[in-house]
Design an enzyme around this catalytic site. Structure first.
Site, PDB file in Angstrom:
ATOM      1  N   CYS A 116       0.816  -1.227   0.000  1.00 51.25           N
ATOM      2  CA  CYS A 116       0.000   0.000   0.000  1.00 51.25           C
ATOM      3  C   CYS A 116       0.843   1.267   0.000  1.00 51.25           C
ATOM      4  CB  CYS A 116      -0.935   0.010   1.201  1.00 51.25           C
ATOM      5  SG  CYS A 116      -1.968  -1.452   1.265  1.00 51.25           S
ATOM      6  N   HIS A 276      -4.083   6.998   1.062  1.00 54.55           N
ATOM      7  CA  HIS A 276      -4.243   5.680   0.439  1.00 54.55           C
ATOM      8  C   HIS A 276      -5.659   5.208   0.733  1.00 54.55           C
ATOM      9  CE1 HIS A 276      -4.146   1.482  -0.332  1.00 54.55           C
ATOM     10  NE2 HIS A 276      -4.075   1.143   0.936  1.00 54.55           N
ATOM     11  N   ASN A 306      -9.955  -0.746  -2.794  1.00 51.65           N
ATOM     12  CA  ASN A 306      -8.560  -0.501  -2.420  1.00 51.65           C
ATOM     13  C   ASN A 306      -7.669  -1.045  -3.535  1.00 51.65           C
ATOM     14  OD1 ASN A 306      -5.965  -0.783  -1.365  1.00 51.65           O
ATOM     15  ND2 ASN A 306      -6.653  -1.369   0.682  1.00 51.65           N
TER      16      ASN A 306
HETATM   17  O1  UT7 Z   1      -4.586  -1.136   2.516  1.00 54.97           O
HETATM   18  C1  UT7 Z   1      -4.427  -1.602   3.826  1.00 54.97           C
HETATM   19  C2  UT7 Z   1      -5.103  -2.898   3.838  1.00 54.97           C
HETATM   20  N1  UT7 Z   1      -6.242  -3.129   4.576  1.00 54.97           N
HETATM   21  C3  UT7 Z   1      -6.934  -2.322   5.387  1.00 54.97           C
HETATM   22  O2  UT7 Z   1      -6.699  -1.186   5.611  1.00 54.97           O
HETATM   23  C4  UT7 Z   1      -8.099  -2.972   6.073  1.00 54.97           C
HETATM   24  C5  UT7 Z   1      -8.308  -2.518   7.473  1.00 54.97           C
HETATM   25  N2  UT7 Z   1      -9.378  -3.253   8.075  1.00 54.97           N
HETATM   26  C6  UT7 Z   1     -10.662  -3.176   7.667  1.00 54.97           C
HETATM   27  O3  UT7 Z   1     -10.954  -2.459   6.722  1.00 54.97           O
HETATM   28  C7  UT7 Z   1     -11.701  -3.949   8.405  1.00 54.97           C
HETATM   29  O4  UT7 Z   1     -11.105  -4.626   9.491  1.00 54.97           O
HETATM   30  C8  UT7 Z   1     -12.482  -4.964   7.521  1.00 54.97           C
HETATM   31  C9  UT7 Z   1     -13.390  -4.219   6.568  1.00 54.97           C
HETATM   32  C10 UT7 Z   1     -11.537  -5.850   6.758  1.00 54.97           C
HETATM   33  C11 UT7 Z   1     -13.338  -5.873   8.392  1.00 54.97           C
HETATM   34  O5  UT7 Z   1     -14.225  -5.097   9.148  1.00 54.97           O
HETATM   35  P1  UT7 Z   1     -14.333  -5.335  10.721  1.00 54.97           P
HETATM   36  O6  UT7 Z   1     -15.369  -4.419  11.185  1.00 54.97           O
HETATM   37  O7  UT7 Z   1     -12.968  -5.176  11.315  1.00 54.97           O
HETATM   38  O8  UT7 Z   1     -14.836  -6.813  10.811  1.00 54.97           O
HETATM   39  P2  UT7 Z   1     -14.199  -8.061  11.558  1.00 54.97           P
HETATM   40  O9  UT7 Z   1     -13.008  -8.560  10.811  1.00 54.97           O
HETATM   41  O10 UT7 Z   1     -14.058  -7.731  13.008  1.00 54.97           O
HETATM   42  O11 UT7 Z   1     -15.360  -9.105  11.407  1.00 54.97           O
HETATM   43  C12 UT7 Z   1     -16.656  -8.874  11.981  1.00 54.97           C
HETATM   44  C13 UT7 Z   1     -17.597  -9.925  11.453  1.00 54.97           C
HETATM   45  C14 UT7 Z   1     -17.032 -11.351  11.543  1.00 54.97           C
HETATM   46  O12 UT7 Z   1     -18.111 -12.221  11.809  1.00 54.97           O
HETATM   47  P3  UT7 Z   1     -18.371 -12.742  13.302  1.00 54.97           P
HETATM   48  O13 UT7 Z   1     -17.115 -13.453  13.716  1.00 54.97           O
HETATM   49  O14 UT7 Z   1     -18.653 -11.521  14.110  1.00 54.97           O
HETATM   50  O15 UT7 Z   1     -19.559 -13.626  13.130  1.00 54.97           O
HETATM   51  C15 UT7 Z   1     -16.534 -11.611  10.142  1.00 54.97           C
HETATM   52  O16 UT7 Z   1     -16.513 -12.972   9.816  1.00 54.97           O
HETATM   53  O17 UT7 Z   1     -17.846  -9.696  10.058  1.00 54.97           O
HETATM   54  C16 UT7 Z   1     -17.576 -10.896   9.325  1.00 54.97           C
HETATM   55  N3  UT7 Z   1     -17.114 -10.533   7.997  1.00 54.97           N
HETATM   56  C17 UT7 Z   1     -17.969 -10.312   6.987  1.00 54.97           C
HETATM   57  N4  UT7 Z   1     -19.306 -10.386   6.892  1.00 54.97           N
HETATM   58  C18 UT7 Z   1     -19.859 -10.098   5.703  1.00 54.97           C
HETATM   59  C19 UT7 Z   1     -15.842 -10.314   7.571  1.00 54.97           C
HETATM   60  N5  UT7 Z   1     -15.867  -9.969   6.269  1.00 54.97           N
HETATM   61  C20 UT7 Z   1     -17.161  -9.966   5.887  1.00 54.97           C
HETATM   62  C21 UT7 Z   1     -17.810  -9.683   4.666  1.00 54.97           C
HETATM   63  N6  UT7 Z   1     -19.162  -9.766   4.630  1.00 54.97           N
HETATM   64  N7  UT7 Z   1     -17.145  -9.332   3.569  1.00 54.97           N
END
Ligand code: UT7
Length: 351
Positions: A116, A276, A306
């Site tokens: 990134c 970014h 992204n």
């Molecule tokens: O360029 C740099 C690279 N990346 C980033 O900057 C990403 C930074 N992080 C994020 O953007 C966020 O952490 C995400 C968007 C990736 C995830 O969002 P979050 O609010 O942190 O979700 P989480 O990983 O804590 O997951 C919450 C729930 C989980 O389910 P349970 O365990 O609560 O039942 C995940 O399995 O959301 C679930 N989940 C989804 N549900 C629907 C994870 N991805 C998805 C999805 N659709 N795509």
């Protein structure tokens, strides 16, 4: 004292628009979830067998060179940043040189692997080479073809919904008045595996400080791609989203403030911040932390997702094309991502 400036810039995104609903048909996710957590409404995917990271980078580079008023024969250094190269090796720098018909000049081509923040690292390298007087027309490209390497099952949903394809490029030239005022770069490898594309790789199952992968010891062969990786489909990127999010919202403001402070400037001096495009929530958090108004920050993650090394030059070009960046403006670029690596740049806009 020689300064460097961005003399031309361009971007390319593939035609194919992929909506959140389209992804919802392949995995357990929803338009609502993706928009609420990331702000992303759609992304672009390149055409399989027709486009690659290199070809997309080449299209963006053509626009940047044309706008800088330089012929490809005048480019004396190529820098290519990507995490989704066409080949394991050689890198996209030489492939771009060939794609654009630039091999005759034998200009050097460097590949940057800082994910990134790859564009920021590339910009800093280019700036140093211009300042020392070694090169006069540097082509810097950031491009990604993520769509070829994502897991389209529910297992990969947290990663897959975020990423999109695209490319951006700039041409850097010497400048009498200061253009790129400063770049700040950082890295901390403590959490290297928390946002990573590990397999296939030359680790052969042995990870520095990480036991959890547990591949059988193999003395010869199958080092890059083992049978276990293949049968378990363990060849996709993985991300600890929460850790990345938490670290990003600390490091973005920190590295922006570092650059501003060293230049004797403050957040209100910024005319346009190009963060970014990692997650709209991250950009909004950074904006609030720095007390910036909506018109001081450019976001386009809603439309492209992204695009990693391409996101800063795509957003920069869009903001400039929209007339939101003008000569004399203070532009701030910032990025954070895998490694972790992060950085910022302050630019007094010259075109
Ligand atoms: O360029 C740099 C690279 N990346 C980033 O900057 C990403 C930074 N992080 C994020 O953007 C966020 O952490 C995400 C968007 C990736 C995830 O969002 P979050 O609010 O942190 O979700 P989480 O990983 O804590 O997951 C919450 C729930 C989980 O389910 P349970 O365990 O609560 O039942 C995940 O399995 O959301 C679930 N989940 C989804 N549900 C629907 C994870 N991805 C998805 C999805 N659709 N795509």
């Amino acid at each position: 004292m020689i300064n460097s400036k961005i003399a031309g810039l361009g971007y390319y995104v593939p035609d194919r628009v992929v909506s959140n609903d389209e992804l919802s048909q392949m995995m357990d996710t929803s338009n609502e979830w993706i928009i609420e957590r990331t702000g992303i409404e759609q992304r672009r995917y390149g055409q399989r067998n027709k486009e690659t990271t290199t070809t997309m980078g080449a299209r963006a580079a053509e626009v940047a060179m044309q706008r800088a008023g330089v012929d490809k024969s005048e480019i004396d250094f190529i820098i290519f940043a990507t995490l989704s190269p066409d080949y394991f090796f050689p890198g996209c720098g030489v492939l771009l040189q060939r794609e654009l018909g630039m091999t005759k000049s034998e200009a050097p081509a460097l590949d940057v692997r800082n994910q990134c923040s790859g564009f920021l690292y590339g910009l800093s390298i280019a700036d140093q080479f211009i300042r020392t007087g070694q090169y006069k027309n540097i082509l810097l490209v950031g491009a990604e073809m993520h769509s070829m390497g994502l897991d389209y099952t529910t297992r990969g949903r947290n990663v897959t919904v975020i990423f999109g394809d695209g490319a951006g490029a700039v041409v850097l030239q010497p400048s009498e008045s200061p253009g790129i005022l400063r770049t700040c770069l950082h890295a901390d490898g403590t959490h290297a595996e928390e946002l990573a594309f590990i397999n296939p790789g030359a680790h052969g199952g042995y990870h520095l400080g990480v036991e959890r992968f547990g591949y059988p010891e193999q003395e010869f062969g199958g080092i890059f791609l083992t049978e276990k990786m293949w049968t378990e489909q363990d060849y996709y990127p993985n991300m600890n989203g929460q850790l990345v999010f938490k670290t990003a919202v600390t490091k973005f403001p920190e590295v922006i403030m570092e650059a501003l402070t060293k230049e004797g400037l403050k957040p209100s001096d910024i005319n346009m911040l190009i963060p970014h495009q990692a997650n709209l929530r991250i950009s909004q958090f950074v904006q609030r932390q720095l007390g910036l108004k909506d018109e001081q920050v450019w976001n386009n993650i809603q439309r492209y997702g992204n695009t990693t090394a391409a996101s800063v030059p795509i957003a920069l070009t869009e903001a400039w094309e929209a007339g939101k960046i003008n000569k004399g403006d203070l532009v701030c670029l910032a990025a954070f991502g895998s490694g972790f690596t992060w950085g910022s740049a302050l630019i007094r806009w010259q075109i």
